[in-house]
Design a protein around this motif. Sequence first.
Motif, mmCIF file in Angstrom:
data_model
loop_
_atom_site.group_PDB
_atom_site.id
_atom_site.type_symbol
_atom_site.label_atom_id
_atom_site.label_comp_id
_atom_site.label_asym_id
_atom_site.label_seq_id
_atom_site.Cartn_x
_atom_site.Cartn_y
_atom_site.Cartn_z
ATOM 1 N N ILE A 197 -5.293 -8.100 8.046
ATOM 2 C CA ILE A 197 -4.980 -8.660 9.249
ATOM 3 C C ILE A 197 -3.911 -7.885 9.969
ATOM 4 O O ILE A 197 -4.126 -7.361 11.198
ATOM 5 C CB ILE A 197 -4.159 -10.085 9.006
ATOM 6 C CG1 ILE A 197 -5.061 -11.087 8.520
ATOM 7 C CG2 ILE A 197 -3.647 -10.609 10.286
ATOM 8 C CD1 ILE A 197 -4.592 -12.395 8.179
ATOM 9 N N ARG A 198 -2.903 -7.226 9.114
ATOM 10 C CA ARG A 198 -1.855 -6.183 9.752
ATOM 11 C C ARG A 198 -1.239 -5.549 8.789
ATOM 12 O O ARG A 198 -1.202 -5.854 7.722
ATOM 13 C CB ARG A 198 -0.927 -6.999 10.718
ATOM 14 C CG ARG A 198 0.141 -7.573 10.129
ATOM 15 C CD ARG A 198 1.176 -8.185 11.131
ATOM 16 N NE ARG A 198 1.897 -9.325 10.436
ATOM 17 C CZ ARG A 198 1.586 -10.690 10.334
ATOM 18 N NH1 ARG A 198 0.918 -10.922 11.447
ATOM 19 N NH2 ARG A 198 2.210 -11.546 9.878
ATOM 20 N N THR A 199 -0.693 -4.360 9.175
ATOM 21 C CA THR A 199 -0.084 -3.385 8.312
ATOM 22 C C THR A 199 1.063 -2.791 8.883
ATOM 23 O O THR A 199 1.095 -2.141 9.991
ATOM 24 C CB THR A 199 -1.002 -2.238 7.750
ATOM 25 O OG1 THR A 199 -2.336 -2.839 7.166
ATOM 26 C CG2 THR A 199 -0.408 -1.497 6.975
ATOM 27 N N LEU A 200 2.250 -2.717 8.399
ATOM 28 C CA LEU A 200 3.482 -2.327 8.925
ATOM 29 C C LEU A 200 4.123 -1.442 7.807
ATOM 30 O O LEU A 200 4.192 -1.490 6.569
ATOM 31 C CB LEU A 200 4.460 -3.654 9.048
ATOM 32 C CG LEU A 200 3.809 -4.473 10.244
ATOM 33 C CD1 LEU A 200 4.813 -5.664 10.366
ATOM 34 C CD2 LEU A 200 3.407 -4.103 11.365
ATOM 35 N N LYS A 201 5.007 -0.327 8.246
ATOM 36 C CA LYS A 201 5.506 0.766 7.489
ATOM 37 C C LYS A 201 6.845 0.034 7.038
ATOM 38 O O LYS A 201 7.543 -0.749 7.951
ATOM 39 C CB LYS A 201 5.988 1.905 8.364
ATOM 40 C CG LYS A 201 6.580 2.859 7.395
ATOM 41 C CD LYS A 201 6.669 4.257 8.098
ATOM 42 C CE LYS A 201 7.438 5.122 7.345
ATOM 43 N NZ LYS A 201 7.486 6.311 8.032
ATOM 44 N N ASP A 202 7.123 -0.178 5.707
ATOM 45 C CA ASP A 202 8.229 -0.523 5.134
ATOM 46 C C ASP A 202 9.596 0.534 5.048
ATOM 47 O O ASP A 202 9.302 1.374 4.299
ATOM 48 C CB ASP A 202 7.912 -1.063 3.720
ATOM 49 C CG ASP A 202 9.241 -1.711 2.929
ATOM 50 O OD1 ASP A 202 10.381 -1.667 3.874
ATOM 51 O OD2 ASP A 202 8.940 -1.995 1.732
ATOM 52 N N PHE A 203 10.320 0.596 6.064
ATOM 53 C CA PHE A 203 11.434 1.342 6.213
ATOM 54 C C PHE A 203 12.531 1.360 5.243
ATOM 55 O O PHE A 203 13.297 2.101 5.117
ATOM 56 C CB PHE A 203 12.064 1.430 7.719
ATOM 57 C CG PHE A 203 11.145 1.947 8.915
ATOM 58 C CD1 PHE A 203 10.712 3.213 8.887
ATOM 59 C CD2 PHE A 203 10.173 0.960 9.486
ATOM 60 C CE1 PHE A 203 9.921 3.636 9.866
ATOM 61 C CE2 PHE A 203 9.506 1.512 10.529
ATOM 62 C CZ PHE A 203 9.080 2.680 10.624
ATOM 63 N N VAL B 5 0.822 -1.106 -0.040
ATOM 64 C CA VAL B 5 0.027 -0.196 -0.100
ATOM 65 C C VAL B 5 0.965 1.388 -0.020
ATOM 66 O O VAL B 5 1.837 1.270 0.782
ATOM 67 C CB VAL B 5 -0.909 0.201 1.476
ATOM 68 C CG1 VAL B 5 -1.755 1.185 1.122
ATOM 69 C CG2 VAL B 5 -1.713 -1.132 1.096
ATOM 70 N N TYR B 6 0.657 2.163 -0.866
ATOM 71 C CA TYR B 6 1.394 3.303 -1.181
ATOM 72 C C TYR B 6 0.488 4.623 -0.512
ATOM 73 O O TYR B 6 -0.454 4.848 -0.863
ATOM 74 C CB TYR B 6 2.004 3.506 -2.497
ATOM 75 C CG TYR B 6 2.861 2.409 -2.994
ATOM 76 C CD1 TYR B 6 4.163 2.454 -2.467
ATOM 77 C CD2 TYR B 6 2.327 1.372 -3.363
ATOM 78 C CE1 TYR B 6 5.023 1.429 -3.125
ATOM 79 C CE2 TYR B 6 3.187 0.274 -4.031
ATOM 80 C CZ TYR B 6 4.461 0.274 -3.712
ATOM 81 O OH TYR B 6 5.353 -0.584 -4.013
ATOM 82 N N THR B 7 1.303 5.468 0.253
ATOM 83 C CA THR B 7 0.604 6.673 0.787
ATOM 84 C C THR B 7 1.619 7.788 0.508
ATOM 85 O O THR B 7 2.715 7.554 0.176
ATOM 86 C CB THR B 7 0.189 6.431 2.282
ATOM 87 O OG1 THR B 7 1.570 6.462 2.973
ATOM 88 C CG2 THR B 7 -0.388 5.147 2.710
ATOM 89 N N GLN B 8 0.784 9.043 1.049
ATOM 90 C CA GLN B 8 1.469 10.339 0.601
ATOM 91 C C GLN B 8 2.720 10.175 1.760
ATOM 92 O O GLN B 8 2.333 9.719 2.916
ATOM 93 C CB GLN B 8 0.883 11.461 0.671
ATOM 94 C CG GLN B 8 -0.201 11.483 -0.452
ATOM 95 C CD GLN B 8 0.706 11.757 -1.754
ATOM 96 O OE1 GLN B 8 1.590 12.310 -1.826
ATOM 97 N NE2 GLN B 8 0.201 11.086 -2.706
ATOM 98 N N PHE B 9 3.756 10.987 1.888
ATOM 99 C CA PHE B 9 4.710 11.136 2.700
ATOM 100 C C PHE B 9 4.158 11.793 4.095
ATOM 101 O O PHE B 9 3.371 12.734 4.060
ATOM 102 C CB PHE B 9 5.940 11.871 2.255
ATOM 103 C CG PHE B 9 7.062 12.026 3.288
ATOM 104 C CD1 PHE B 9 7.676 10.718 3.481
ATOM 105 C CD2 PHE B 9 7.324 12.998 4.121
ATOM 106 C CE1 PHE B 9 8.921 10.764 4.594
ATOM 107 C CE2 PHE B 9 8.308 12.836 4.988
ATOM 108 C CZ PHE B 9 9.020 11.932 5.170
ATOM 109 N N GLY B 10 4.408 11.015 5.379
ATOM 110 C CA GLY B 10 3.835 11.351 6.579
ATOM 111 C C GLY B 10 2.407 11.081 6.932
ATOM 112 O O GLY B 10 2.120 11.398 7.683
#
Length: 88
Positions: free
Chosen positions: A74-80, A24-29
């Motif tokens: 189920i879960r969502t984690l940020k990809d650093f 999933v791609y989001t705007q920065f921040g």
Amino acid sequence: MKERYASTVEYVDRYGKAIKELMVYTQFGKKPTIGDFTESFKDQGLEVELRDFTNMIFKPIDPVSTPVISLRIIRTLKDFTYSYSAKR
């Protein structure tokens, strides 16, 4: 700039259940919104709508045209490890 989140999704179709990963791609921040999830599913060729907000269950808009019955986040984690910068 964009940020990427990795979501674990339970796919339920006519053949059984499977656990898959969805990017999933989001705007920065910003954190992912319902629209970001539906857009990611649409990129995979699935037209879905949210049916259960509490349990994050999506169902196809036209269930006859797809073997998918439901999709549950189920879960969502940020990809650093991801870095993307759009040039203008």
